[in-house]
Design a protein around this motif. Structure first.
Motif, PDB file in Angstrom:
ATOM      1  N   VAL A  75       0.863  -0.994   0.205  1.00  0.00           N
ATOM      2  CA  VAL A  75      -0.191   0.093   0.045  1.00  0.00           C
ATOM      3  C   VAL A  75       1.104   1.565  -0.534  1.00  0.00           C
ATOM      4  CG1 VAL A  75      -1.646   1.323   1.324  1.00  0.00           C
ATOM      5  CG2 VAL A  75      -1.552  -1.070   0.772  1.00  0.00           C
ATOM      6  N   ALA A  76       0.519   1.989  -0.542  1.00  0.00           N
ATOM      7  CA  ALA A  76       1.015   3.490  -1.349  1.00  0.00           C
ATOM      8  C   ALA A  76       0.272   4.426   0.106  1.00  0.00           C
ATOM      9  CB  ALA A  76       1.225   3.914  -2.107  1.00  0.00           C
ATOM     10  N   ARG A  77       0.454   5.245   0.878  1.00  0.00           N
ATOM     11  CA  ARG A  77      -0.427   5.684   1.901  1.00  0.00           C
ATOM     12  C   ARG A  77       0.080   7.886   2.089  1.00  0.00           C
ATOM     13  NH1 ARG A  77      -0.271   1.595   4.374  1.00  0.00           N
ATOM     14  NH2 ARG A  77      -2.364   0.681   5.313  1.00  0.00           N
ATOM     15  N   PHE A  78      -0.581   8.649   1.553  1.00  0.00           N
ATOM     16  CA  PHE A  78      -0.236   9.225   0.875  1.00  0.00           C
ATOM     17  C   PHE A  78      -1.989  10.522   2.178  1.00  0.00           C
ATOM     18  CE2 PHE A  78      -0.268   7.463  -3.157  1.00  0.00           C
ATOM     19  CZ  PHE A  78       1.655   8.049  -2.707  1.00  0.00           C
ATOM     20  N   ARG A  79      -1.121  11.351   3.058  1.00  0.00           N
ATOM     21  CA  ARG A  79      -1.314  12.155   4.030  1.00  0.00           C
ATOM     22  C   ARG A  79      -1.100  13.753   3.805  1.00  0.00           C
ATOM     23  NH1 ARG A  79       0.615   8.304   6.022  1.00  0.00           N
ATOM     24  NH2 ARG A  79      -0.876   6.821   8.217  1.00  0.00           N
ATOM     25  N   ILE A  80      -2.422  15.083   3.955  1.00  0.00           N
ATOM     26  CA  ILE A  80      -3.083  15.653   3.870  1.00  0.00           C
ATOM     27  C   ILE A  80      -1.552  16.366   5.192  1.00  0.00           C
ATOM     28  CG2 ILE A  80      -3.600  18.247   3.894  1.00  0.00           C
ATOM     29  CD1 ILE A  80      -5.474  16.696   2.097  1.00  0.00           C
ATOM     30  N   ARG A  81      -0.907  17.042   5.152  1.00  0.00           N
ATOM     31  CA  ARG A  81      -0.417  17.435   6.719  1.00  0.00           C
ATOM     32  C   ARG A  81      -1.067  18.861   7.287  1.00  0.00           C
ATOM     33  NH1 ARG A  81       5.568  17.737   6.883  1.00  0.00           N
ATOM     34  NH2 ARG A  81       5.012  18.410   9.176  1.00  0.00           N
ATOM     35  N   ASP A  82      -1.641  19.108   8.345  1.00  0.00           N
ATOM     36  CA  ASP A  82      -3.150  19.630   8.683  1.00  0.00           C
ATOM     37  C   ASP A  82      -2.331  20.665  10.087  1.00  0.00           C
ATOM     38  OD1 ASP A  82      -4.784  21.960   9.223  1.00  0.00           O
ATOM     39  OD2 ASP A  82      -6.470  20.494   8.997  1.00  0.00           O
ATOM     40  N   PHE A  91      -8.832  14.802  -0.432  1.00  0.00           N
ATOM     41  CA  PHE A  91      -8.339  13.896  -1.559  1.00  0.00           C
ATOM     42  C   PHE A  91     -10.149  14.373  -1.483  1.00  0.00           C
ATOM     43  CE2 PHE A  91      -4.621  13.039   0.410  1.00  0.00           C
ATOM     44  CZ  PHE A  91      -3.877  13.198  -0.598  1.00  0.00           C
ATOM     45  N   THR A  92     -10.166  13.884  -2.540  1.00  0.00           N
ATOM     46  CA  THR A  92     -11.782  13.327  -3.191  1.00  0.00           C
ATOM     47  C   THR A  92     -11.971  13.218  -4.684  1.00  0.00           C
ATOM     48  OG1 THR A  92     -11.788  15.907  -4.262  1.00  0.00           O
ATOM     49  CG2 THR A  92     -12.603  16.032  -2.096  1.00  0.00           C
ATOM     50  N   ASP A  93     -10.394  12.422  -5.115  1.00  0.00           N
ATOM     51  CA  ASP A  93     -10.786  11.825  -6.399  1.00  0.00           C
ATOM     52  C   ASP A  93     -10.662  10.158  -6.047  1.00  0.00           C
ATOM     53  OD1 ASP A  93     -10.613  10.987  -9.213  1.00  0.00           O
ATOM     54  OD2 ASP A  93      -8.680  11.773  -9.216  1.00  0.00           O
ATOM     55  N   GLU A  94     -11.848   9.736  -6.169  1.00  0.00           N
ATOM     56  CA  GLU A  94     -12.155   8.714  -5.580  1.00  0.00           C
ATOM     57  C   GLU A  94     -11.980   7.377  -6.654  1.00  0.00           C
ATOM     58  OE1 GLU A  94     -16.218   7.632  -3.585  1.00  0.00           O
ATOM     59  OE2 GLU A  94     -16.854   9.066  -5.947  1.00  0.00           O
ATOM     60  N   THR A  95     -12.309   8.001  -8.160  1.00  0.00           N
ATOM     61  CA  THR A  95     -12.133   6.913  -8.680  1.00  0.00           C
ATOM     62  C   THR A  95     -11.011   6.859  -9.627  1.00  0.00           C
ATOM     63  OG1 THR A  95     -12.752   8.432 -10.495  1.00  0.00           O
ATOM     64  CG2 THR A  95     -14.603   7.545  -9.415  1.00  0.00           C
ATOM     65  N   GLY A  96     -10.105   8.272  -9.052  1.00  0.00           N
ATOM     66  CA  GLY A  96      -8.667   7.891  -9.806  1.00  0.00           C
ATOM     67  C   GLY A  96      -8.362   8.495 -11.509  1.00  0.00           C
ATOM     68  N   LEU A 214      -8.947   4.103  -1.968  1.00  0.00           N
ATOM     69  CA  LEU A 214      -9.272   3.923  -0.309  1.00  0.00           C
ATOM     70  C   LEU A 214      -9.011   5.210  -0.200  1.00  0.00           C
ATOM     71  CD1 LEU A 214     -11.063   3.118   1.129  1.00  0.00           C
ATOM     72  CD2 LEU A 214      -9.041   2.204   2.786  1.00  0.00           C
ATOM     73  N   ILE A 215     -10.156   6.683   0.198  1.00  0.00           N
ATOM     74  CA  ILE A 215     -10.061   7.617   0.556  1.00  0.00           C
ATOM     75  C   ILE A 215     -10.515   7.817   2.432  1.00  0.00           C
ATOM     76  CG2 ILE A 215     -10.554  10.199   1.054  1.00  0.00           C
ATOM     77  CD1 ILE A 215     -10.844  10.261  -1.873  1.00  0.00           C
ATOM     78  N   THR A 216      -9.750   8.159   2.997  1.00  0.00           N
ATOM     79  CA  THR A 216     -10.827   8.001   4.963  1.00  0.00           C
ATOM     80  C   THR A 216     -10.105   9.186   5.425  1.00  0.00           C
ATOM     81  OG1 THR A 216      -8.453   6.638   5.484  1.00  0.00           O
ATOM     82  CG2 THR A 216     -10.257   5.593   4.455  1.00  0.00           C
ATOM     83  N   ASN A 217     -10.474   9.013   6.580  1.00  0.00           N
ATOM     84  CA  ASN A 217      -9.916  10.506   7.682  1.00  0.00           C
ATOM     85  C   ASN A 217     -10.693  11.864   7.535  1.00  0.00           C
ATOM     86  OD1 ASN A 217      -8.911  11.783  10.178  1.00  0.00           O
ATOM     87  ND2 ASN A 217      -6.983  11.866   8.274  1.00  0.00           N
ATOM     88  N   GLY A 218     -12.078  11.384   7.251  1.00  0.00           N
ATOM     89  CA  GLY A 218     -12.841  12.051   7.007  1.00  0.00           C
ATOM     90  C   GLY A 218     -14.190  12.965   7.625  1.00  0.00           C
ATOM     91  N   ASN A 219     -13.606  12.806   8.632  1.00  0.00           N
ATOM     92  CA  ASN A 219     -14.221  13.712   9.499  1.00  0.00           C
ATOM     93  C   ASN A 219     -14.301  15.080   9.671  1.00  0.00           C
ATOM     94  OD1 ASN A 219     -14.660  10.744  10.773  1.00  0.00           O
ATOM     95  ND2 ASN A 219     -12.435  11.010  11.602  1.00  0.00           N
ATOM     96  N   GLU A 229     -22.089  12.834  -0.867  1.00  0.00           N
ATOM     97  CA  GLU A 229     -22.347  11.500  -1.060  1.00  0.00           C
ATOM     98  C   GLU A 229     -20.559  10.650  -1.586  1.00  0.00           C
ATOM     99  OE1 GLU A 229     -25.399  10.244  -2.599  1.00  0.00           O
ATOM    100  OE2 GLU A 229     -26.768  11.151  -1.424  1.00  0.00           O
ATOM    101  N   SER A 230     -20.176  11.460  -2.038  1.00  0.00           N
ATOM    102  CA  SER A 230     -19.083  10.978  -2.766  1.00  0.00           C
ATOM    103  C   SER A 230     -17.747  10.893  -1.826  1.00  0.00           C
ATOM    104  CB  SER A 230     -17.866  11.760  -3.728  1.00  0.00           C
ATOM    105  OG  SER A 230     -18.855  11.849  -4.571  1.00  0.00           O
ATOM    106  N   ASP A 231     -16.610  10.001  -1.476  1.00  0.00           N
ATOM    107  CA  ASP A 231     -15.572   9.741  -0.199  1.00  0.00           C
ATOM    108  C   ASP A 231     -14.896  10.826  -0.192  1.00  0.00           C
ATOM    109  OD1 ASP A 231     -16.760   7.071  -0.096  1.00  0.00           O
ATOM    110  OD2 ASP A 231     -14.793   6.017  -1.436  1.00  0.00           O
ATOM    111  N   ILE A 232     -15.068  11.733   0.689  1.00  0.00           N
ATOM    112  CA  ILE A 232     -13.329  12.825   0.708  1.00  0.00           C
ATOM    113  C   ILE A 232     -12.887  13.095   2.443  1.00  0.00           C
ATOM    114  CG2 ILE A 232     -13.535  15.610   1.346  1.00  0.00           C
ATOM    115  CD1 ILE A 232     -16.077  14.908  -0.063  1.00  0.00           C
ATOM    116  N   GLY A 233     -12.021  13.426   2.232  1.00  0.00           N
ATOM    117  CA  GLY A 233     -10.513  12.655   3.112  1.00  0.00           C
ATOM    118  C   GLY A 233      -9.086  13.544   3.656  1.00  0.00           C
TER     119      GLY A 233
END
Length: 1002
Positions: A75-82, A91-96, A214-219, A229-233
């Motif tokens: 797995v390659a994981r990328f995170r937005i630093r905040d 991240f919002t491009d759930e389809t790539g 897989l887009i996560t961490n969208g709280n 309704e799209s995956d955002i995180g």
């Protein structure tokens, strides 16, 4: 291209320009010569856009950014630093479709070299595919550029050292093309050499799609993003990269940026922000900040984030002024608990039960005190203690624990100078009535108030329990009897505990076929895998994956391959992975584990529905089968458009078999007469032979005289020679050859409702048991069902599998026509050579348990209604109703439960579990079912529950003296404990503190 994912795209979700007095008048603000020089796209456009920006509630724009990561665990994981916690980039491009992933290696070309033998086994000249191993295919993604190298003769259609694009890579097959996304090359020959393909660069681009993103961490998403309704995180993971572990990955993807309201928007909406009816509107104030500010000003004491407080704040704040006006009153206390906790409350003043000497009021007329308030012996009366029993105290009884409300109550309601006490109020209503004691008629002797004589009177009270006659047992043994009012006390047991629950449902739950992912976690010094983890449990596996079955593959150099097994649950998810043999020679940095995709026997696999669970089915009944609505598939292409290969999944419910409850006329028709009453028929039920057989015979007490023994046959009822229980059976021997003989025949009665319910076109099934003896037995047995008593050519011949063993045979017979005057027959015969056959347990029944109904007519020649003589059975969905003439009707089943759900089309293109619901009208289902649970707790009774414990009776424990009896007071102490206490009026005294309650011993 989906415009909303494009870099630089700006989205406005709300604006206050419509609230402005006028639009921006640029022509009046800027000198005309400047406007002429700048043109339409100059300063004029700048000011207009700036004005538009200032009036936005929010605006959202996308901007491409680059991220890097090292691929670990496939797995390659990328995170937005905040770091500042701005929470404004996602991240919002759930389809790539708008993203690009480049993998680079510092020391080798990608894809790695892939060797294959160019023969017909590996190269398909029809489909244009090359067969590769699963491990090789993991490193050959779609879009990769490879160089073809031939050992000797080239594969027909390919050229040595020529570059090609991989356009297909799935299921151990790849296809090549001259261009990216072009047509596949169809090979013309397979020379059989040891050819290979290899990459030409240290970088490779990976095709991104819904299956590996897989887009996560969208709280806590801000603004309108929370309703998307799209995956955002803030985290995006690219999976299934087990061929590239340890390599560097660079992701270029659009980042969605969110910016809050502009200054002009805030100024223009300030009026709405001050309106308590509007400032909770998400369009005006998505964060509810204005409502929170208003609370600080007028309702600071009301808690903001207390789970026990559930209140409409808009309503509360509008009425808070009126509430403040009644603070400290009984009304304010009741309002407080109703408003904030939705709880009933009882408020009392302990001072009302405080001893006040000489206040009982003596009446000279009757010679009695008017009340007992001045009596120190009165049970409720307490001495003044300047604490609870004083003028400035009050008692609050509610169902809430004191800790839930005391702090808020102190700040919001409680008046200064007073003290309050809290008790938990437990309300028991109608206990005797629910248990049925009030409905038991009993006779009791009561005194006539006029004559003083004892008279017997029948009253609705509790019953007694008589151990000899067991008549009228009562449950509330110590409640006050008869027509007298009474209170349920601590000693009144058994106590009824009753719970009502309204059950809604069923609630379907969809499961998809999903691939599992395993990862090695540790390898010891011998290269043995010692631990693996389940990264993704997957779902839809019908057989637990394992290395032995070839559904788990461990990649990596080794001297001894590892052996892994798994276990799965009912949803086909991997619950546990076990290392049977960790192998030898593995390197943790170069070892990966691949799990095959789940697939069922029909070929259904990932992006399809694997199963649907139904929950809460108990006691839920329907008259018609509800429809099943499943959400649409979500797979999209790079432009965000739904794929044309998507297929909608469908399912249907299967009902428990039932008969027809009633029909409703959708068209009453016309032209009917009493001499032409229309015939009512129903379609065949889905489940067959649900009706009890209309004829059975086990030959117990049967006489052979009831059977017709035709010429050439002998028959008798004998005891089964192989049965020690002396079971009677029919013995048949047939001497005439040919199947036209009548054999041994039984005439079936045509009387009774079961018989007349058989309709033309129905089917009869005859079941029976037969056996042949080892000696003199017939190798075959013949049977026939007939509507005539003459020669019949429809004999069914059955061959025995063995001897001296009962075998079951059956056959069906289609009824051509039937009237009540007809008589039917069943016959048996042996082989025609006097072979012996034994017959037993005959059952004859109808295949279709059809309803029998007739129409009633109105005087105008239309149908008044449909009356049922027989409701039928075996229907799992409503039958169609046919009425002769022009009338039509719809049917409803007897309410029955759902037995299961059947997926009629597994669909395709489902990336996540779709929504699913059942649709049914109110008239076809029983919407709410009350479930009653009763529990009787025997707390103060003998073991058999017949009476209360006598030793706990008040009079038994009182004895003849307080000092010598066992009667005890609070703290479980006798009267001596309190004898030396001083009665005072300025603080708590021990008498009021302790001698309130009695104790019960067991």
């Amino acid at each position: 291209m989906n415009e909303s994912n494009s870099p630089g795209y700006i989205e406005s979700t709300a604006s206050t320009r419509k609230k402005s007095k006028e639009n921006l008048r640029v022509d009046q603000l800027i000198p005309s010569e400047i406007l002429e020089q700048s043109g339409e796209s100059g300063i004029k456009q700048l000011l207009e856009k700036y004005y538009e920006f200032m009036n936005m509630n929010e605006f959202i724009y996308n901007q491409d950014e680059e991220f890097t990561d090292v691929i670990l665990d496939n797995v390659a994981r990328f995170r937005i630093r905040d770091e500042a916690n701005d929470n404004n980039q996602f991240f919002t491009d759930e389809t790539g479709g708008q993203s690009r992933l480049i993998i680079s290696s510092p020391d080798e070309v990608l894809p790695r070299r892939v060797n294959f033998v160019a023969n017909s086994n590996n190269v398909d000249t029809t489909l244009g595919t090359i067969t590769v191993t699963e491990e090789q295919q993991a490193g050959l993604p779609v879009g990769a550029i490879v160089q073809y190298n031939a050992a000797f003769t080239e594969i027909g259609g390919l050229e040595h050292h020529r570059l090609y694009y991989i356009i297909y890579s799935l299921g151990g097959k790849i296809k090549l093309s001259h261009s990216r996304g072009g047509d596949p090359i169809i090979f013309t020959s397979t020379p059989g050499g040891n050819d290979f393909i290899i990459g030409v660069s240290s970088e490779i681009e990976i095709d991104l799609n819904l299956g590996n993103i897989l887009i996560t961490n969208g709280n806590e998403l801000p603004g309108s993003l929370k309703r998307s309704e799209s995956d955002i995180g803030k985290t995006i993971a690219i999976m299934n990269l087990h061929a590239f572990n340890g390599m560097s990955a660079e992701l270029t993807t659009p980042i969605t940026n969110w910016v809050g309201p502009g200054p002009s928007y805030i100024l223009n909406s300030i009026e709405d922000a001050m309106d308590i009816d509007k400032n909770s509107n998400s369009v005006i104030d998505d964060s509810n900040q204005y409502l929170e500010m208003m609370q600080k000003e007028i309702a600071a004491a009301v808690p903001r984030n207390v789970s026990s407080v559930n209140v409409n704040k808009n309503t509360l704040y509008k009425r808070i002024i009126d509430f403040y006006k009644i603070r400290g009153s009984v009304d304010s206390i009741e309002t407080f608990f109703r408003l904030l906790f939705n709880e009933p409350v009882v408020t009392t003043k302990p001072y009302d039960n405080t001893l006040i000497p000489s206040t009982s009021g003596w009446s000279e007329d009757v010679g009695l005190f008017l009340n007992n308030k001045g009596f120190v012996s009165e049970k409720k009366i307490r001495l003044h203690d300047s604490y609870r029993y004083q003028k400035y105290s009050y008692l609050i009884k509610t169902g809430r624990n004191l800790s839930d409300w005391d702090n808020v109550f102190n700040r919001l309601v409680h008046p200064a100078g007073f003290i309050f006490f809290g008790e938990i109020l437990i309300l028991l209503e109608n206990t005797r009535a629910i248990l049925g004691d009030n409905t038991k008629g009993v006779t009791r002797g009561t005194k006539d108030p006029e004559t003083g004589n004892i008279v017997e009177q029948l009253i609705n009270a509790y019953g007694t329990y008589n151990f000899l006659e067991k008549d009228n047992p009562r449950f509330t043994l110590s409640s006050m009897p008869g027509i007298q009012p009474g209170v349920i006390g601590i000693e009144d047991v058994p106590l009824l505990v009753e719970q009502f629950a309204s059950i809604f449902g069923p609630t379907p739950e969809v499961h998809l076929f999903k691939s599992s992912s395993l990862s090695p976690q540790s390898v010891d010094s011998n290269g043995t895998i010692t631990d693996i983890s389940i990264l993704q449990a997957g779902s839809g596996y019908t057989v637990a994956p394992s290395t032995a079955a070839g559904t788990i593959t461990v990649y990596g150099t080794n001297t001894t391959p590892a052996v892994i097994t798994t276990t799965i649950n009912d949803d086909g998810e991997i619950e546990e992975a076990t290392i049977v043999n960790g192998g030898l020679g593995y390197d943790i940095n170069n070892t990966t584990i691949s799990v095959s995709q789940p697939i069922d026997s029909a070929g259904n696999t990932v992006t399809q529905l694997s199963k649907i669970d139904l929950n809460r089915l108990d006691n839920k009944n329907y008259r018609q089968r509800p429809d099943v609505f499943i959400g649409a598939p979500q797979a999209v292409d790079e432009t965000g458009e739904l794929l044309p290969t998507n297929v909608q999944a469908t399912a249907e419910l299967i009902m428990e078999p039932a008969g027809v409850d009633y029909v409703t006329l959708t068209n009453r028709g016309n032209g009917y007469t009493t001499s032409n009453i229309p015939k009512v028929t129903f379609s065949n039920p889905q489940v067959h032979y649900t009706r009890a057989p209309f004829y059975t015979e086990d030959f117990t007490d049967e006489s052979i005289s009831n059977w017709t023994i035709n010429s050439g046959n002998t028959a008798s009822i004998v005891v089964d020679p192989d049965d020690s229980n002396n079971t009677d059976v029919l013995k048949v021997q047939t001497g005439s050859s040919g199947h036209n003989a009548l054999g041994v025949l039984k005439m079936l009665s045509n009387q009774g409702p079961d018989w007349t319910e058989r309709l033309p076109g129905n089917t009869i099934r005859v079941k029976f048991k037969a056996k042949r003896p080892a000696s003199g037995g017939s190798p075959t047995v013949g049977a026939v069902y007939s509507t005539v008593d003459s020669t019949n050519s429809s004999w069914q011949e059955f061959t025995f599998a063995g001897t001296d063993q009962w075998e079951e045979f059956s056959f069906e017979f289609s009824v051509p026509q039937h009237t009540p005057s007809q008589v039917d027959y069943v016959s048996f015969q042996s082989d025609g050579s006097d072979g012996i056959v034994y017959i037993d347990d005959i059952e004859i029944g109808v295949k279709h348990d059809l309803p029998v109904a007739f129409a009633t007519l109105k005087t105008d020649g239309s149908i008044a209604g449909i009356i049922f003589e027989h409701v039928g059975g075996g229907y799992t969905s409503k039958p169609s109703v046919t009425i002769e003439g022009n009338a039509t009707a719809d049917s409803f089943l007897i309410p029955t439960e759902i037995s299961s759900i059947n997926i009629t089309n597994h669909g395709h293109g489902y990336i996540r579990e779709p929504g699913i619901r059942l649709g049914s009208a109110m008239d076809i289902e029983e919407r709410v079912v009350d479930e009653t649970v009763k529990l009787i707790l025997s707390l103060n009774h003998t073991e058999d529950g017949s009476r209360i414990l006598e030793d706990n009776n008040y009079f038994q424990r009182k004895g003849d003296s307080y000092y010598t009896s066992s009667k005890k007071f609070d703290m479980n102490q006798t009267i001596e404990f309190f004898g030396e206490q001083t009665v005072e009026s300025n603080h708590i005294n021990n008498i009021n503190k302790y001698n309130v309650n009695s104790y019960i011993e067991y």
